[in-house]
Design an enzyme around this catalytic site. Structure first.
Site, short mmCIF file in Angstrom:
data_model
loop_
_atom_site.label_atom_id
_atom_site.label_comp_id
_atom_site.label_asym_id
_atom_site.label_seq_id
_atom_site.Cartn_x
_atom_site.Cartn_y
_atom_site.Cartn_z
CD GLN A 2 56.23 35.23 33.84
OE1 GLN A 2 55.75 36.11 33.17
NE2 GLN A 2 57.17 35.46 34.74
NE ARG A 6 50.67 44.04 32.19
CZ ARG A 6 51.82 43.37 32.26
NH1 ARG A 6 52.19 42.80 33.39
NH2 ARG A 6 52.59 43.25 31.20
CG HIS A 54 53.87 38.01 29.49
ND1 HIS A 54 53.55 39.17 30.16
CD2 HIS A 54 55.07 37.62 29.97
CE1 HIS A 54 54.51 39.45 31.03
NE2 HIS A 54 55.45 38.52 30.93
CD GLU A 91 59.47 43.07 29.72
OE1 GLU A 91 60.30 42.20 29.42
OE2 GLU A 91 59.24 43.41 30.89
CG ASN A 139 56.59 45.65 31.77
OD1 ASN A 139 55.51 46.23 31.92
ND2 ASN A 139 56.69 44.46 31.22
CE1 TYR A 159 59.77 43.97 38.03
CE2 TYR A 159 59.94 44.46 35.69
CZ TYR A 159 59.32 43.81 36.73
OH TYR A 159 58.23 43.01 36.49
CD GLU A 170 55.81 42.86 33.86
OE1 GLU A 170 57.02 42.70 34.17
OE2 GLU A 170 55.23 42.16 33.02
CD1 TRP A 179 57.00 40.39 38.38
CD2 TRP A 179 55.25 40.39 36.97
NE1 TRP A 179 56.95 39.15 37.80
CE2 TRP A 179 55.88 39.12 36.93
CE3 TRP A 179 54.11 40.60 36.17
CZ2 TRP A 179 55.42 38.08 36.10
CZ3 TRP A 179 53.67 39.57 35.36
CH2 TRP A 179 54.33 38.33 35.33
#
Ligand code: NAG
Ligand code: NAG
Ligand code: NAG
Ligand code: NAG
Length: 514
Positions: A46, A102, A146, A192, A333, A335, A407, A450
Protein backbone atom coordinates in the site's frame (compact mmCIF):
# COMPACT_ATOMS: atom_id res chain seq x y z
CA UNK A 1 6.16 26.40 0.38
CA UNK A 2 3.69 29.30 0.64
CA UNK A 3 0.83 26.86 0.36
CA UNK A 4 2.27 24.86 3.21
CA UNK A 5 2.67 27.95 5.41
CA UNK A 6 -0.85 29.17 4.62
CA UNK A 7 -2.40 25.82 5.35
CA UNK A 8 -0.30 25.59 8.50
CA UNK A 9 -1.69 28.85 9.82
CA UNK A 10 -5.20 27.76 8.95
CA UNK A 11 -4.65 24.45 10.65
CA UNK A 12 -3.27 25.92 13.82
CA UNK A 13 -6.29 28.24 14.02
CA UNK A 14 -8.64 25.37 13.49
CA UNK A 15 -6.76 23.24 15.94
CA UNK A 16 -7.08 25.84 18.66
CA UNK A 17 -10.81 26.01 17.96
CA UNK A 18 -11.05 22.28 18.30
CA UNK A 19 -9.05 22.23 21.49
CA UNK A 20 -11.30 24.92 22.96
CA UNK A 21 -14.53 23.66 21.47
CA UNK A 22 -16.61 20.53 21.25
CA UNK A 23 -13.66 18.35 20.24
CA UNK A 24 -11.81 19.11 23.49
CA UNK A 25 -9.99 16.09 24.78
CA UNK A 26 -11.02 14.91 28.18
CA UNK A 27 -7.74 13.08 28.60
CA UNK A 28 -4.03 13.59 27.97
CA UNK A 29 -1.11 11.35 27.10
CA UNK A 30 -0.35 11.19 30.81
CA UNK A 31 -3.62 9.39 31.48
CA UNK A 32 -2.28 6.33 29.63
CA UNK A 33 0.15 3.90 31.24
CA UNK A 34 3.82 4.83 31.00
CA UNK A 35 4.70 1.79 28.86
CA UNK A 36 1.75 2.35 26.50
CA UNK A 37 2.77 3.28 22.94
CA UNK A 38 1.04 5.45 20.36
CA UNK A 39 1.92 5.11 16.71
CA UNK A 40 0.64 4.87 13.17
CA UNK A 41 1.05 2.34 10.39
CA UNK A 42 1.26 1.44 6.72
CA UNK A 43 1.73 -1.79 4.77
CA UNK A 44 4.20 -2.77 2.08
CA UNK A 45 2.07 -2.99 -1.06
CA UNK A 46 0.00 0.00 0.00
CA UNK A 47 2.87 2.41 0.59
CA UNK A 48 6.07 1.24 -1.12
CA UNK A 49 5.48 1.36 -4.87
CA UNK A 50 8.67 0.40 -6.76
CA UNK A 51 6.70 -2.67 -7.73
CA UNK A 52 9.08 -3.89 -10.41
CA UNK A 53 12.30 -2.43 -9.04
CA UNK A 54 15.41 -3.92 -7.50
CA UNK A 55 14.34 -7.52 -7.95
CA UNK A 56 10.82 -7.43 -6.49
CA UNK A 57 8.46 -9.90 -8.18
CA UNK A 58 4.64 -9.60 -8.38
CA UNK A 59 2.37 -10.40 -5.48
CA UNK A 60 -1.23 -11.48 -5.92
CA UNK A 61 -2.18 -7.82 -5.42
CA UNK A 62 -0.10 -6.78 -8.45
CA UNK A 63 -1.88 -9.39 -10.54
CA UNK A 64 -5.25 -8.25 -9.23
CA UNK A 65 -4.73 -4.53 -9.79
CA UNK A 66 -3.13 -5.06 -13.20
CA UNK A 67 -6.19 -6.94 -14.37
CA UNK A 68 -8.24 -3.79 -13.66
CA UNK A 69 -10.03 -5.18 -10.62
CA UNK A 70 -10.07 -1.97 -8.59
CA UNK A 71 -13.11 0.22 -9.17
CA UNK A 72 -10.81 3.16 -9.89
CA UNK A 73 -8.54 0.88 -12.00
CA UNK A 74 -5.63 1.87 -9.78
CA UNK A 75 -2.52 -0.11 -8.88
CA UNK A 76 0.15 0.04 -6.19
CA UNK A 77 2.91 0.39 -8.78
CA UNK A 78 3.97 3.72 -7.30
CA UNK A 79 1.54 4.11 -4.38
CA UNK A 80 3.00 6.68 -1.94
CA UNK A 81 6.51 5.87 -3.26
CA UNK A 82 7.61 4.88 0.24
CA UNK A 83 10.42 2.76 -1.20
CA UNK A 84 12.18 5.90 -2.40
CA UNK A 85 10.92 8.31 0.23
CA UNK A 86 11.59 6.33 3.39
CA UNK A 87 14.15 8.84 4.70
CA UNK A 88 11.66 11.69 4.50
CA UNK A 89 8.98 9.46 6.03
CA UNK A 90 11.14 8.42 8.97
CA UNK A 91 11.79 12.09 9.63
CA UNK A 92 8.05 12.81 9.46
CA UNK A 93 7.36 9.94 11.87
CA UNK A 94 9.82 11.54 14.26
CA UNK A 95 8.43 15.05 13.72
CA UNK A 96 4.94 13.77 14.47
CA UNK A 97 6.19 12.52 17.86
CA UNK A 98 5.13 8.93 17.11
CA UNK A 99 6.40 6.55 19.75
CA UNK A 100 6.05 3.50 17.49
CA UNK A 101 5.70 2.74 13.80
CA UNK A 102 3.98 -0.28 12.26
CA UNK A 103 4.80 -1.42 8.74
CA UNK A 104 4.97 -4.68 6.81
CA UNK A 105 7.72 -6.41 4.90
CA UNK A 106 7.05 -7.35 1.30
CA UNK A 107 7.61 -11.09 0.91
CA UNK A 108 8.03 -10.89 -2.90
CA UNK A 109 10.59 -8.12 -2.44
CA UNK A 110 12.63 -9.92 0.22
CA UNK A 111 12.44 -13.38 -1.33
CA UNK A 112 11.51 -12.96 -4.99
CA UNK A 113 9.13 -15.70 -6.13
CA UNK A 114 8.50 -16.65 -2.51
CA UNK A 115 11.20 -19.23 -1.97
CA UNK A 116 14.97 -19.31 -2.37
CA UNK A 117 17.66 -16.65 -2.25
CA UNK A 118 17.28 -13.42 -0.32
CA UNK A 119 17.27 -10.20 -2.34
CA UNK A 120 20.17 -8.01 -1.12
CA UNK A 121 18.45 -4.82 -2.33
CA UNK A 122 15.45 -5.62 -0.14
CA UNK A 123 17.70 -6.28 2.86
CA UNK A 124 19.30 -2.92 2.27
CA UNK A 125 15.94 -1.14 2.04
CA UNK A 126 14.44 -2.63 5.19
CA UNK A 127 17.68 -2.21 7.13
CA UNK A 128 17.77 1.46 6.14
CA UNK A 129 14.16 1.95 7.18
CA UNK A 130 14.64 0.14 10.48
CA UNK A 131 17.92 1.87 11.28
CA UNK A 132 16.32 5.24 10.59
CA UNK A 133 13.58 4.44 13.10
CA UNK A 134 16.10 3.14 15.64
CA UNK A 135 18.07 6.37 15.33
CA UNK A 136 15.01 8.33 16.49
CA UNK A 137 14.16 5.88 19.24
CA UNK A 138 10.90 4.78 17.62
CA UNK A 139 9.59 1.36 18.64
CA UNK A 140 9.34 -0.96 15.64
CA UNK A 141 6.27 -3.15 15.00
CA UNK A 142 6.54 -5.37 11.93
CA UNK A 143 3.87 -7.38 10.14
CA UNK A 144 5.30 -10.19 8.04
CA UNK A 145 2.31 -10.68 5.77
CA UNK A 146 -0.15 -7.94 4.82
CA UNK A 147 -2.14 -9.77 2.09
CA UNK A 148 0.69 -9.66 -0.50
CA UNK A 149 1.43 -13.30 -1.31
CA UNK A 150 4.13 -13.90 -3.94
CA UNK A 151 2.23 -14.69 -7.15
CA UNK A 152 4.70 -17.51 -7.82
CA UNK A 153 3.41 -19.46 -4.79
CA UNK A 154 -0.18 -18.85 -5.82
CA UNK A 155 0.64 -20.26 -9.26
CA UNK A 156 2.64 -23.18 -7.92
CA UNK A 157 0.24 -24.63 -5.37
CA UNK A 158 -2.63 -22.24 -4.73
CA UNK A 159 -1.06 -20.26 -1.87
CA UNK A 160 -3.16 -20.27 1.30
CA UNK A 161 -5.42 -23.07 0.10
CA UNK A 162 -2.52 -25.50 0.40
CA UNK A 163 -0.81 -26.64 3.60
CA UNK A 164 2.46 -26.20 1.68
CA UNK A 165 2.20 -22.49 2.53
CA UNK A 166 3.29 -23.24 6.10
CA UNK A 167 6.88 -24.22 5.30
CA UNK A 168 7.41 -21.39 2.82
CA UNK A 169 5.99 -18.85 5.26
CA UNK A 170 8.26 -20.17 8.02
CA UNK A 171 11.33 -19.91 5.79
CA UNK A 172 10.43 -16.30 4.94
CA UNK A 173 9.78 -15.47 8.61
CA UNK A 174 13.12 -17.05 9.55
CA UNK A 175 14.92 -14.62 7.22
CA UNK A 176 13.04 -11.66 8.72
CA UNK A 177 13.80 -12.66 12.32
CA UNK A 178 17.45 -13.39 11.51
CA UNK A 179 18.08 -10.18 9.56
CA UNK A 180 15.94 -7.65 11.43
CA UNK A 181 15.04 -9.21 14.77
CA UNK A 182 17.79 -7.49 16.75
CA UNK A 183 15.93 -4.18 16.26
CA UNK A 184 12.26 -5.20 15.98
CA UNK A 185 10.39 -5.40 19.28
CA UNK A 186 6.94 -6.51 18.06
CA UNK A 187 6.22 -9.06 15.34
CA UNK A 188 2.86 -9.92 13.83
CA UNK A 189 3.02 -12.81 11.35
CA UNK A 190 -0.36 -12.31 9.62
CA UNK A 191 -2.72 -9.39 9.23
CA UNK A 192 -6.47 -10.07 9.41
CA UNK A 193 -6.49 -13.81 8.65
CA UNK A 194 -10.30 -13.72 9.02
CA UNK A 195 -10.73 -11.06 6.34
CA UNK A 196 -8.16 -12.74 4.12
CA UNK A 197 -10.17 -15.96 4.23
CA UNK A 198 -13.56 -14.29 3.65
CA UNK A 199 -12.71 -11.61 1.12
CA UNK A 200 -10.31 -13.71 -0.92
CA UNK A 201 -12.03 -17.12 -0.82
CA UNK A 202 -15.75 -16.55 -0.17
CA UNK A 203 -16.87 -13.34 -1.91
CA UNK A 204 -13.82 -13.29 -4.17
CA UNK A 205 -13.48 -9.53 -3.74
CA UNK A 206 -9.74 -9.68 -2.93
CA UNK A 207 -7.05 -11.60 -4.81
CA UNK A 208 -6.73 -14.40 -5.72
CA UNK A 209 -10.51 -14.04 -6.43
CA UNK A 210 -11.66 -17.43 -5.35
CA UNK A 211 -15.40 -17.99 -5.02
CA UNK A 212 -18.20 -20.20 -6.30
CA UNK A 213 -21.78 -19.67 -7.42
CA UNK A 214 -24.00 -18.36 -5.90
CA UNK A 215 -21.81 -16.95 -3.13
CA UNK A 216 -19.46 -14.75 -5.11
CA UNK A 217 -19.29 -13.16 -8.52
CA UNK A 218 -17.18 -13.71 -11.56
CA UNK A 219 -14.66 -16.15 -10.12
CA UNK A 220 -13.11 -18.76 -12.37
CA UNK A 221 -11.87 -20.90 -9.48
CA UNK A 222 -12.72 -21.50 -5.85
CA UNK A 223 -15.29 -23.01 -3.54
CA UNK A 224 -16.93 -20.56 -1.16
CA UNK A 225 -18.38 -23.31 1.00
CA UNK A 226 -15.08 -24.84 2.05
CA UNK A 227 -12.08 -22.72 1.07
CA UNK A 228 -12.56 -19.92 3.63
CA UNK A 229 -12.37 -22.53 6.40
CA UNK A 230 -9.36 -24.29 4.86
CA UNK A 231 -7.54 -20.98 4.41
CA UNK A 232 -8.41 -19.97 7.99
CA UNK A 233 -6.99 -23.26 9.21
CA UNK A 234 -3.79 -22.99 7.17
CA UNK A 235 -3.39 -19.40 8.35
CA UNK A 236 -3.61 -20.44 12.00
CA UNK A 237 -1.08 -23.22 11.42
CA UNK A 238 1.29 -20.89 9.55
CA UNK A 239 0.94 -18.25 12.26
CA UNK A 240 1.52 -20.68 15.09
CA UNK A 241 4.49 -22.35 13.37
CA UNK A 242 6.15 -18.97 12.99
CA UNK A 243 5.45 -18.13 16.64
CA UNK A 244 7.06 -21.42 17.67
CA UNK A 245 10.06 -20.69 15.45
CA UNK A 246 10.48 -17.24 16.99
CA UNK A 247 10.14 -18.54 20.53
CA UNK A 248 12.56 -21.44 20.06
CA UNK A 249 15.22 -19.75 17.98
CA UNK A 250 15.08 -15.99 18.51
CA UNK A 251 13.05 -14.74 21.44
CA UNK A 252 15.66 -15.63 24.07
CA UNK A 253 18.29 -13.41 22.47
CA UNK A 254 16.19 -10.80 20.68
CA UNK A 255 13.70 -10.21 23.50
CA UNK A 256 10.84 -9.27 21.21
CA UNK A 257 7.22 -10.38 21.33
CA UNK A 258 5.03 -11.95 18.70
CA UNK A 259 1.28 -11.54 18.36
CA UNK A 260 -1.79 -12.38 16.33
CA UNK A 261 -3.88 -9.85 14.45
CA UNK A 262 -7.62 -10.09 13.78
CA UNK A 263 -10.14 -7.77 12.17
CA UNK A 264 -12.98 -6.90 14.53
CA UNK A 265 -16.13 -4.92 14.52
CA UNK A 266 -18.39 -4.61 17.50
CA UNK A 267 -21.78 -6.28 17.05
CA UNK A 268 -25.02 -4.95 18.55
CA UNK A 269 -28.22 -7.00 18.50
CA UNK A 270 -30.68 -5.41 16.06
CA UNK A 271 -33.46 -5.89 18.61
CA UNK A 272 -33.80 -7.17 22.16
CA UNK A 273 -35.23 -10.46 20.95
CA UNK A 274 -33.52 -13.62 22.19
CA UNK A 275 -32.99 -14.64 18.55
CA UNK A 276 -31.11 -11.44 17.65
CA UNK A 277 -29.03 -11.61 20.82
CA UNK A 278 -28.04 -15.19 19.99
CA UNK A 279 -27.26 -14.17 16.39
CA UNK A 280 -25.00 -11.43 17.73
CA UNK A 281 -23.03 -13.92 19.81
CA UNK A 282 -22.80 -16.24 16.78
CA UNK A 283 -21.39 -13.40 14.71
CA UNK A 284 -18.76 -12.63 17.33
CA UNK A 285 -17.80 -16.30 17.39
CA UNK A 286 -17.59 -16.53 13.60
CA UNK A 287 -15.85 -13.22 12.99
CA UNK A 288 -13.47 -12.99 15.93
CA UNK A 289 -13.66 -16.32 17.77
CA UNK A 290 -12.66 -18.13 14.55
CA UNK A 291 -9.10 -16.84 15.08
CA UNK A 292 -8.85 -15.99 18.79
CA UNK A 293 -10.68 -19.01 20.20
CA UNK A 294 -8.14 -21.54 18.81
CA UNK A 295 -5.25 -19.35 19.97
CA UNK A 296 -6.62 -19.21 23.51
CA UNK A 297 -8.38 -22.58 23.84
CA UNK A 298 -6.91 -24.75 21.08
CA UNK A 299 -10.11 -25.26 19.05
CA UNK A 300 -12.80 -23.47 17.03
CA UNK A 301 -15.92 -22.14 18.76
CA UNK A 302 -18.56 -24.89 19.15
CA UNK A 303 -21.09 -23.00 17.02
CA UNK A 304 -18.69 -22.90 14.07
CA UNK A 305 -18.07 -26.64 14.26
CA UNK A 306 -21.81 -27.25 14.54
CA UNK A 307 -22.88 -25.00 11.66
CA UNK A 308 -20.02 -25.70 9.25
CA UNK A 309 -19.84 -29.41 10.06
CA UNK A 310 -17.26 -31.30 8.04
CA UNK A 311 -16.46 -28.22 5.96
CA UNK A 312 -14.35 -26.71 8.77
CA UNK A 313 -11.11 -28.66 9.30
CA UNK A 314 -10.62 -30.33 12.68
CA UNK A 315 -7.51 -29.66 14.69
CA UNK A 316 -5.41 -32.74 15.25
CA UNK A 317 -4.03 -33.05 18.76
CA UNK A 318 -0.61 -31.75 17.75
CA UNK A 319 -2.12 -28.88 15.73
CA UNK A 320 -4.23 -27.89 18.69
CA UNK A 321 -1.17 -27.86 20.95
CA UNK A 322 0.75 -25.82 18.38
CA UNK A 323 -1.96 -23.18 18.07
CA UNK A 324 -3.03 -22.91 21.70
CA UNK A 325 -1.14 -20.09 23.38
CA UNK A 326 0.66 -19.07 20.17
CA UNK A 327 0.66 -15.33 20.90
CA UNK A 328 2.28 -12.90 23.29
CA UNK A 329 -0.31 -10.24 22.43
CA UNK A 330 -3.44 -9.83 20.35
CA UNK A 331 -3.59 -7.12 17.72
CA UNK A 332 -6.97 -5.90 16.63
CA UNK A 333 -7.88 -3.82 13.61
CA UNK A 334 -11.04 -1.97 14.53
CA UNK A 335 -12.98 0.64 12.58
CA UNK A 336 -16.71 0.33 13.12
CA UNK A 337 -19.74 -1.42 14.64
CA UNK A 338 -22.71 -3.20 13.09
CA UNK A 339 -26.21 -4.39 13.98
CA UNK A 340 -26.92 -8.09 13.76
CA UNK A 341 -30.25 -9.84 13.31
CA UNK A 342 -31.13 -13.50 13.29
CA UNK A 343 -31.46 -15.10 9.88
CA UNK A 344 -31.81 -18.73 10.87
CA UNK A 345 -35.26 -19.05 9.32
CA UNK A 346 -34.04 -17.96 5.89
CA UNK A 347 -30.95 -20.14 5.70
CA UNK A 348 -31.13 -23.49 3.94
CA UNK A 349 -30.66 -26.18 6.56
CA UNK A 350 -29.46 -28.58 3.90
CA UNK A 351 -27.52 -27.90 0.75
CA UNK A 352 -24.54 -25.66 0.32
CA UNK A 353 -23.83 -22.73 2.60
CA UNK A 354 -20.87 -20.36 2.70
CA UNK A 355 -19.25 -18.72 5.71
CA UNK A 356 -21.84 -15.92 5.77
CA UNK A 357 -24.77 -18.31 5.58
CA UNK A 358 -23.26 -20.47 8.33
CA UNK A 359 -23.55 -17.51 10.72
CA UNK A 360 -27.37 -17.52 10.36
CA UNK A 361 -27.21 -13.76 10.75
CA UNK A 362 -27.55 -10.59 8.72
CA UNK A 363 -25.79 -7.29 9.25
CA UNK A 364 -26.87 -3.66 9.02
CA UNK A 365 -24.86 -0.47 9.49
CA UNK A 366 -27.74 1.30 11.27
CA UNK A 367 -31.15 0.24 12.51
CA UNK A 368 -32.72 1.90 9.46
CA UNK A 369 -30.72 0.05 6.82
CA UNK A 370 -31.90 -3.00 4.93
CA UNK A 371 -29.89 -6.13 5.76
CA UNK A 372 -26.45 -6.20 4.17
CA UNK A 373 -25.85 -9.14 1.84
CA UNK A 374 -22.25 -9.71 2.78
CA UNK A 375 -20.21 -9.26 5.90
CA UNK A 376 -18.58 -5.95 5.01
CA UNK A 377 -20.88 -2.96 5.35
CA UNK A 378 -19.96 -0.51 2.61
CA UNK A 379 -20.68 2.45 4.86
CA UNK A 380 -19.08 2.97 8.23
CA UNK A 381 -20.79 3.74 11.49
CA UNK A 382 -18.69 5.96 13.73
CA UNK A 383 -19.14 4.37 17.13
CA UNK A 384 -16.29 4.93 19.60
CA UNK A 385 -18.15 3.01 22.33
CA UNK A 386 -17.85 -0.13 20.18
CA UNK A 387 -14.09 -0.19 20.73
CA UNK A 388 -14.51 -0.13 24.49
CA UNK A 389 -17.04 -2.98 24.29
CA UNK A 390 -14.70 -4.96 22.04
CA UNK A 391 -11.75 -4.52 24.40
CA UNK A 392 -13.83 -5.47 27.43
CA UNK A 393 -15.21 -8.47 25.55
CA UNK A 394 -11.64 -9.69 24.88
CA UNK A 395 -10.84 -9.12 28.54
CA UNK A 396 -13.85 -11.11 29.76
CA UNK A 397 -13.95 -13.91 27.20
CA UNK A 398 -10.28 -14.50 26.42
CA UNK A 399 -8.54 -13.95 29.76
CA UNK A 400 -7.40 -10.33 29.37
CA UNK A 401 -4.29 -10.82 27.20
CA UNK A 402 -2.15 -7.82 26.22
CA UNK A 403 -3.86 -6.08 23.28
CA UNK A 404 -2.63 -3.61 20.69
CA UNK A 405 -5.08 -1.69 18.57
CA UNK A 406 -3.05 -2.15 15.42
CA UNK A 407 -5.40 -0.26 13.14
CA UNK A 408 -8.04 2.36 13.83
CA UNK A 409 -8.80 5.18 11.47
CA UNK A 410 -11.17 7.14 9.35
CA UNK A 411 -11.47 7.14 5.57
CA UNK A 412 -12.51 10.24 3.77
CA UNK A 413 -13.58 10.39 0.17
CA UNK A 414 -13.28 14.14 -0.28
CA UNK A 415 -10.39 15.26 -2.47
CA UNK A 416 -9.34 17.96 -0.03
CA UNK A 417 -8.92 16.34 3.33
CA UNK A 418 -6.12 18.51 4.68
CA UNK A 419 -8.62 20.10 7.07
CA UNK A 420 -9.72 16.79 8.46
CA UNK A 421 -11.56 17.86 11.60
CA UNK A 422 -13.82 14.81 11.22
CA UNK A 423 -10.82 12.51 11.45
CA UNK A 424 -9.65 14.30 14.60
CA UNK A 425 -13.10 13.77 16.12
CA UNK A 426 -13.07 10.12 15.12
CA UNK A 427 -9.59 9.43 16.51
CA UNK A 428 -10.12 11.32 19.75
CA UNK A 429 -13.45 9.54 20.24
CA UNK A 430 -11.93 6.09 19.77
CA UNK A 431 -8.90 6.91 21.90
CA UNK A 432 -11.18 8.10 24.70
CA UNK A 433 -13.19 4.91 24.45
CA UNK A 434 -9.99 2.87 24.61
CA UNK A 435 -9.00 4.77 27.75
CA UNK A 436 -12.35 3.90 29.34
CA UNK A 437 -11.65 0.21 28.66
CA UNK A 438 -8.19 0.54 30.20
CA UNK A 439 -9.72 2.16 33.29
CA UNK A 440 -12.04 -0.85 33.50
CA UNK A 441 -9.06 -3.17 33.53
CA UNK A 442 -8.55 -4.07 29.85
CA UNK A 443 -4.89 -4.89 29.22
CA UNK A 444 -4.36 -2.54 26.28
CA UNK A 445 -0.73 -1.79 25.44
CA UNK A 446 -0.76 0.42 22.37
CA UNK A 447 -2.68 2.21 19.66
CA UNK A 448 -1.84 2.70 15.97
CA UNK A 449 -3.63 5.07 13.64
CA UNK A 450 -4.32 3.69 10.19
CA UNK A 451 -2.70 5.19 8.27
CA UNK A 452 0.44 7.23 8.77
CA UNK A 453 0.00 8.77 5.33
CA UNK A 454 -2.46 8.35 2.49
CA UNK A 455 -1.80 5.04 0.73
CA UNK A 456 -3.29 2.73 -1.87
CA UNK A 457 -6.36 1.37 -0.06
CA UNK A 458 -7.28 -2.26 -0.66
CA UNK A 459 -11.01 -1.48 -0.78
CA UNK A 460 -10.96 1.78 -2.71
CA UNK A 461 -7.59 2.40 -4.35
CA UNK A 462 -6.93 6.13 -4.16
CA UNK A 463 -10.59 7.10 -3.66
CA UNK A 464 -10.34 6.88 0.10
CA UNK A 465 -7.75 8.54 2.28
CA UNK A 466 -6.94 7.54 5.85
CA UNK A 467 -3.62 9.31 6.34
CA UNK A 468 -2.42 11.78 8.93
CA UNK A 469 -0.43 13.12 5.97
CA UNK A 470 -1.97 14.03 2.65
CA UNK A 471 -0.18 12.49 -0.33
CA UNK A 472 -0.57 14.15 -3.71
CA UNK A 473 -0.91 11.11 -5.96
CA UNK A 474 -0.98 13.33 -9.07
CA UNK A 475 2.48 14.69 -8.29
CA UNK A 476 5.42 12.61 -9.47
CA UNK A 477 7.13 13.35 -6.14
CA UNK A 478 4.14 12.19 -4.09
CA UNK A 479 4.46 15.27 -1.89
CA UNK A 480 3.37 14.81 1.74
CA UNK A 481 1.41 17.55 3.53
CA UNK A 482 0.41 17.31 7.17
CA UNK A 483 -3.31 17.31 7.82
CA UNK A 484 -4.91 18.81 10.88
CA UNK A 485 -4.93 15.31 12.35
CA UNK A 486 -1.11 15.11 12.12
CA UNK A 487 -0.77 18.32 14.13
CA UNK A 488 -3.42 17.22 16.56
CA UNK A 489 -1.82 13.80 17.16
CA UNK A 490 1.67 15.23 17.46
CA UNK A 491 0.43 17.81 19.95
CA UNK A 492 -1.30 15.12 22.00
CA UNK A 493 1.93 13.10 22.11
CA UNK A 494 4.40 15.90 22.80
CA UNK A 495 3.86 16.00 26.55
CA UNK A 496 5.43 12.65 27.14
CA UNK A 497 8.33 13.56 24.90
CA UNK A 498 8.96 16.83 26.66
CA UNK A 499 8.88 15.12 29.99
CA UNK A 500 10.99 12.15 29.03
CA UNK A 501 13.59 13.55 26.73
CA UNK A 502 13.24 17.32 26.56
CA UNK A 503 13.09 16.78 22.84
CA UNK A 504 10.82 19.21 21.04
CA UNK A 505 9.68 18.41 17.59
CA UNK A 506 9.10 20.92 14.85
CA UNK A 507 5.32 20.72 15.24
CA UNK A 508 5.31 20.84 19.00
CA UNK A 509 7.36 24.05 18.78
CA UNK A 510 4.99 25.59 16.23
CA UNK A 511 1.97 24.81 18.35
CA UNK A 512 3.61 26.00 21.55
CA UNK A 513 4.26 29.43 20.01
CA UNK A 514 0.58 30.07 19.33
C1 NAG B 1 -19.12 -9.70 -13.46
O1 NAG B 1 -18.96 -9.79 -14.85
C2 NAG B 1 -19.98 -9.13 -15.58
C3 NAG B 1 -19.76 -9.46 -17.06
O2 NAG B 1 -18.41 -9.26 -17.40
C4 NAG B 1 -19.91 -7.64 -15.26
O3 NAG B 1 -20.93 -6.96 -15.96
C5 NAG B 1 -20.07 -7.43 -13.76
O4 NAG B 1 -19.90 -6.08 -13.46
C6 NAG B 1 -19.08 -8.26 -13.01
N1 NAG B 1 -19.35 -8.17 -11.58
C7 NAG B 1 -18.40 -7.93 -10.68
C8 NAG B 1 -18.85 -7.85 -9.26
O5 NAG B 1 -17.23 -7.79 -10.97
C1 NAG C 1 -17.47 -27.30 -2.94
O1 NAG C 1 -17.18 -28.29 -1.98
C2 NAG C 1 -18.33 -28.96 -1.53
C3 NAG C 1 -17.93 -29.86 -0.35
O2 NAG C 1 -16.81 -30.62 -0.72
C4 NAG C 1 -18.94 -29.74 -2.68
O3 NAG C 1 -20.10 -30.42 -2.26
C5 NAG C 1 -19.29 -28.74 -3.81
O4 NAG C 1 -19.74 -29.43 -4.93
C6 NAG C 1 -18.10 -27.90 -4.16
N1 NAG C 1 -18.52 -26.84 -5.05
C7 NAG C 1 -17.83 -26.49 -6.11
C8 NAG C 1 -18.36 -25.33 -6.89
O5 NAG C 1 -16.80 -27.04 -6.45
C1 NAG D 1 -12.77 17.62 -5.97
O1 NAG D 1 -13.36 18.80 -5.45
C2 NAG D 1 -13.86 19.66 -6.44
C3 NAG D 1 -14.34 20.92 -5.76
O2 NAG D 1 -15.20 20.63 -4.69
C4 NAG D 1 -14.97 18.95 -7.22
O3 NAG D 1 -15.46 19.78 -8.24
C5 NAG D 1 -14.41 17.68 -7.82
O4 NAG D 1 -15.42 16.95 -8.46
C6 NAG D 1 -13.76 16.80 -6.76
N1 NAG D 1 -13.09 15.67 -7.37
C7 NAG D 1 -13.19 14.42 -6.88
C8 NAG D 1 -12.43 13.38 -7.63
O5 NAG D 1 -13.85 14.16 -5.91
C1 NAG E 1 10.05 16.67 -8.09
O1 NAG E 1 11.32 16.69 -7.49
C2 NAG E 1 12.36 17.03 -8.40
C3 NAG E 1 13.68 16.86 -7.69
O2 NAG E 1 13.65 17.50 -6.45
C4 NAG E 1 12.13 18.44 -8.93
O3 NAG E 1 13.14 18.78 -9.86
C5 NAG E 1 10.77 18.51 -9.58
O4 NAG E 1 10.47 19.83 -9.97
C6 NAG E 1 9.68 18.02 -8.63
N1 NAG E 1 8.42 17.95 -9.33
C7 NAG E 1 7.31 18.54 -8.87
C8 NAG E 1 6.08 18.35 -9.69
O5 NAG E 1 7.27 19.19 -7.83
Amino acid sequence: MRRVVASLLFLVGLLLKIIEGGGALKFTREDFPQDFVFGAGTSAYQVEGAAAEDGRTPSIWDTFTHSGRMLDKSTGDVAADGYHKYKEDVKLIHDTNLEAYRFSISWPRLIPNGRGPVNPKALEYYNNLINGLVKYGIQIHVTLYHLDLPQALEDEYGGWVSPRIVDDFMAYADVCFREFGDRVSHWTPLVEPNVNAMASYDSGAFPPNHCSYPFGLNCTVGNSTVEPYIVGHNSLLAHASVVRLYREKYQGVQNGVVGANVYTFWCYPFSNSAADIAATQRSMDFMVGWIIHPLVFGDYPEVMKKNAGSRIPSFTKSQSELVKGAFDFLGINHYTSIYVSDNSNNVPKTGLRDFNADMFATFRVTRDDPPAGKFVPTRMQIDPAGLQYMLEYIKEVYGNPPVYIQENGYGQKANDTIHDAERVDYLSGYMGSMLSAIKNGANVKGYFVWSFLDVFEVLAGYQSRYGLYYVDFEDENRTRTPKLSAYWYSNFLKKKLLKNSKRRSKYAAILAEQ
